[in-house]
Design a protein around this motif. Structure first.
Motif, PDB file in Angstrom:
ATOM      1  N   ILE A 540       0.830  -1.208   0.000  1.00 28.68           N
ATOM      2  CA  ILE A 540       0.000   0.000   0.000  1.00 28.68           C
ATOM      3  C   ILE A 540       0.864   1.258   0.000  1.00 28.68           C
ATOM      4  CG2 ILE A 540      -1.756   1.309   1.234  1.00 28.68           C
ATOM      5  CD1 ILE A 540      -2.772  -1.281  -0.029  1.00 28.68           C
ATOM      6  N   LEU A 541       1.890   1.289   0.849  1.00 28.74           N
ATOM      7  CA  LEU A 541       2.732   2.482   0.946  1.00 28.74           C
ATOM      8  C   LEU A 541       3.438   2.817  -0.374  1.00 28.74           C
ATOM      9  CD1 LEU A 541       4.258   2.076   4.526  1.00 28.74           C
ATOM     10  CD2 LEU A 541       2.473   3.664   3.781  1.00 28.74           C
ATOM     11  N   PRO A 542       4.037   1.837  -1.070  1.00 25.25           N
ATOM     12  CA  PRO A 542       4.635   2.168  -2.374  1.00 25.25           C
ATOM     13  C   PRO A 542       3.604   2.679  -3.382  1.00 25.25           C
ATOM     14  CG  PRO A 542       5.463   0.068  -1.595  1.00 25.25           C
ATOM     15  CD  PRO A 542       4.351   0.454  -0.675  1.00 25.25           C
ATOM     16  N   ALA A 543       2.417   2.065  -3.384  1.00 24.84           N
ATOM     17  CA  ALA A 543       1.371   2.512  -4.308  1.00 24.84           C
ATOM     18  C   ALA A 543       0.965   3.947  -4.001  1.00 24.84           C
ATOM     19  CB  ALA A 543       0.165   1.582  -4.221  1.00 24.84           C
ATOM     20  N   LYS A 544       0.819   4.258  -2.710  1.00 24.35           N
ATOM     21  CA  LYS A 544       0.463   5.629  -2.303  1.00 24.35           C
ATOM     22  C   LYS A 544       1.544   6.616  -2.738  1.00 24.35           C
ATOM     23  CE  LYS A 544       1.220   6.815   1.897  1.00 24.35           C
ATOM     24  NZ  LYS A 544       2.037   8.041   2.015  1.00 24.35           N
ATOM     25  N   ALA A 545       2.812   6.237  -2.546  1.00 17.50           N
ATOM     26  CA  ALA A 545       3.923   7.118  -2.910  1.00 17.50           C
ATOM     27  C   ALA A 545       3.939   7.394  -4.413  1.00 17.50           C
ATOM     28  CB  ALA A 545       5.245   6.501  -2.473  1.00 17.50           C
ATOM     29  N   ILE A 546       3.662   6.360  -5.220  1.00 24.78           N
ATOM     30  CA  ILE A 546       3.663   6.529  -6.680  1.00 24.78           C
ATOM     31  C   ILE A 546       2.514   7.438  -7.110  1.00 24.78           C
ATOM     32  CG2 ILE A 546       3.279   5.305  -8.861  1.00 24.78           C
ATOM     33  CD1 ILE A 546       4.864   2.966  -7.627  1.00 24.78           C
ATOM     34  N   ILE A 547       1.342   7.250  -6.509  1.00 32.58           N
ATOM     35  CA  ILE A 547       0.194   8.103  -6.849  1.00 32.58           C
ATOM     36  C   ILE A 547       0.494   9.558  -6.489  1.00 32.58           C
ATOM     37  CG2 ILE A 547      -2.207   8.628  -6.274  1.00 32.58           C
ATOM     38  CD1 ILE A 547      -2.614   5.584  -5.876  1.00 32.58           C
ATOM     39  N   MET A 548       1.067   9.778  -5.309  1.00 27.93           N
ATOM     40  CA  MET A 548       1.418  11.145  -4.899  1.00 27.93           C
ATOM     41  C   MET A 548       2.462  11.756  -5.831  1.00 27.93           C
ATOM     42  SD  MET A 548       1.570  10.556  -0.763  1.00 27.93           S
ATOM     43  CE  MET A 548       2.256  12.174  -0.456  1.00 27.93           C
TER      44      MET A 548
END
Length: 587
Positions: A540-548
């Motif tokens: 989840i954290l990597p996905a959130k970072a990429i979206i941001m």
């Protein structure tokens, strides 16, 4: 591992910084001071493009096209004709003396004052020009220009003399970037020092990130110079590497200093505080640098030497910033101990109140309580800032990137307006293996090309079956249209045609960037996702970072488009709106 290294740095707290700092200063003294002589102005083109092939063929058969290297624009200040015998004779004498005084730099001078060609003077007879071709190829061209620069304008001439031309523009851009780097460093370091002093409240603590930043700049310049001795490094890479290295070094220094002071505030002994700081903040710094380096390695996908040189230099700068942060800083912490808070100018009261009472806790706390509202609001704002990106235009680097009041830019603009047929950036067609009739067939088709300031004419006679035709383009906005028309030519069987010149080089360079950009983006997303997943143990954290990152990048490009293409703030910041330099999208 990191905690062990922290304890090692503490035990050898005098030796570690001595070795590292001495090595960096040695690299800078030996190599970094030579950087200016090793940088390249080239590397913007796609080596596999038609325009690059056209340039190589023309240079091999006819030599480099140096007709637009330097332009001297002469203008009578009082409206008197340049054909006045006294004026004519003075200018002709000046041009002849230039050739006599600089035989090693000047290959030829073509002007109205030795040919009386009516195309080289305006109808009123008040403005004329001389085209100076330089002998050098590649990097030597700029060196030749700088050798004759002071002699180009004679103070005793009865006319106004201004300097333009492709090499003069390149020199002004080079000087401008070098000046910008110096100004950025001179301004940035004192401003950052004040901010750090405000944040930490202690002069000694504020000095720690600055030490890393200054050493990082020195080391980065040395490494970049070493790279320039092994491969082509574009002059633009210096500004990217310098500012990136400075920014990350200070950022990483902040992590380390903040964590060390927190450990001391808990009552931890200095040796343990150094070890814990290195194990926590030091680990974060190293993994952050690794992810940045992986992202920068995506630039190696592109064929342009310029982007490859930025990748090599930037990766070395990031690595150096991380290295300094986990070697020099822990050792300095060990030597300073509680003196890290010495020379306090503002009491920060780090232990006077609970963390929950600080604004840094309350703001994210409020955001988490209103997560949906904040997410929708911030995401909506970033998407709105991205909207101007729909009007983005890309182009190559030219005189329009100089300030509107720059003397060379003003002269170049006046030359282009007065003598459009002699623009210093013609589009070219290199034709090989054509019979006389086939060459005529190609030439007839060229008459129907729209958007030209003059018809195609041969630069030289046909040599070894090779003919070079060139023409000016009315406006840079028509470059793509003209190149597309040339690509649509019905080329006779057995004839090879290469579209060249600066307009074609810019178009093909942009096309190469756009072709490789999706692959670079895919590589960065996948690589950083895997790295972050390994570090955080979460998907989840990597996905959130990429979206941001995507939202932030879109907003950034949208703001750049609104400003530099749309012209928002052009008068305030003193620039001319125009296409973004294509590598900006990648960087």
């Amino acid at each position: 591992m990191f905690e062990k290294w922290g304890h090692f740095s503490y035990r050898h707290r005098r030796l570690v910084p001595l070795i590292v700092i001495a090595a960096i200063l040695a690299v800078y003294a030996i190599f970094g001071t030579q950087l200016g002589n090793r940088m390249s102005q080239e590397g913007w083109d796609d080596p596999g493009s038609s325009s690059t092939a056209a340039a190589h063929i023309e240079q091999d058969v006819f030599g480099r096209d140096n007709s637009g290297d330097v332009i001297l624009l002469f203008e009578s200040p009082d409206g008197r004709s340049l054909n006045d015998p006294v004026t004519f004779g003075a200018v002709a004498s000046h041009l002849e003396s230039l050739k006599t005084e600089h035989p090693d730099e000047i290959a030829h001078v073509t002007s109205y004052f030795d040919t009386r060609n009516a195309q080289l003077i305006n109808e009123e007879g008040t403005r004329a020009f001389a085209a100076i071709g330089l002998r050098g190829d590649g990097e030597q061209t700029l060196k030749d220009f700088r050798a004759i620069e002071d002699s180009l304008v004679a103070e005793d001439l009865p006319v106004e003399t201004r300097v333009a031309g492709a090499t003069a523009v390149a020199d002004s851009l080079d000087d401008g970037m070098a000046g910008d780097i110096v100004r950025a460093e001179v301004i940035a370091l004192p401003v950052v020092a004040v901010l750090l002093l405000f944040v930490f409240g202690s002069a000694v603590a504020a000095l720690m990130p600055l030490i890393v930043g200054i050493l990082s700049i020195a080391g980065s310049l040395g490494v970049l110079s070493i790279l320039a001795g092994l491969t082509q490094v574009n002059v633009f890479a210096q500004s990217v590497v310098t500012l990136l290295g400075l920014g990350l070094a200070i950022d990483y220094g902040l992590f380390m200093v903040s964590r060390f002071r927190e450990e001391l505030d808990k009552g931890t002994s200095v040796p343990e505080a150094v070890g814990t700081t290195t194990a926590t903040a030091g680990k974060t710094v190293v993994f952050s640098a690794a992810m940045v380096a992986v992202a920068l390695s995506g630039l190696l996908v592109f064929p342009q030497a310029f982007l490859k040189s930025v990748a090599y230099g930037a990766i070395s700068a990031v690595g150096l910033a991380a290295l300094l942060s986990v070697t020099v800083l822990p050792a300095l912490f060990g030597m300073l101990g509680h003196n890290i808070d010495k020379w306090t100018v503002r009491r920060t009261k780090r232990t006077a109140r609970r963390l929950e009472d600080t604004v840094w806790f309350r703001v994210p706390g409020w955001a988490m309580k209103h997560a949906k509202l904040v997410t929708i609001g911030v995401a909506g704002l970033l998407i709105a800032l991205t909207l101007p990106l729909a009007g983005v235009k890309f182009g190559g680097i030219n005189e329009t990137y100089l300030p509107p009041s720059n003397d060379v830019r003003v002269a170049q603009d006046d030359f282009n307006d007065t003598f459009p047929a002699f623009r210093t950036e013609p589009v070219k067609l290199v034709v090989t293996d054509a019979t006389e009739q086939q060459l005529v067939d190609v030439f007839v088709q060229l008459r129907d090309i729209d958007g030209l300031s003059s018809q195609f004419t041969p630069d030289h006679g046909t040599v070894d079956g090779t003919t070079v035709l060139s023409a000016g383009i009315e406006d840079r906005d028509l470059n793509s249209s003209v190149v597309d028309q040339l690509r649509a030519l019905d080329v006779p069987e057995g004839v090879n045609v290469y579209i060249g010149g600066t307009p074609a080089m810019e178009i093909e360079s942009i096309e190469a960037l756009m072709e490789k950009l999706p692959w670079m983006a895919l590589y960065i997303v996948v690589a950083t996702f895997i790295l972050m997943a390994l570090v955080f143990g979460s998907l989840i954290l990597p996905a959130k970072a990429i979206i941001m990152t995507v939202l932030g990048l879109g907003a950034t490009l949208g703001i750049l488009t609104a400003m530099f293409v749309g012209g928002v703030g052009a008068d305030l910041f003193h620039f001319t709106p125009g296409p973004l330099m294509s590598p900006v999208l990648v960087l």
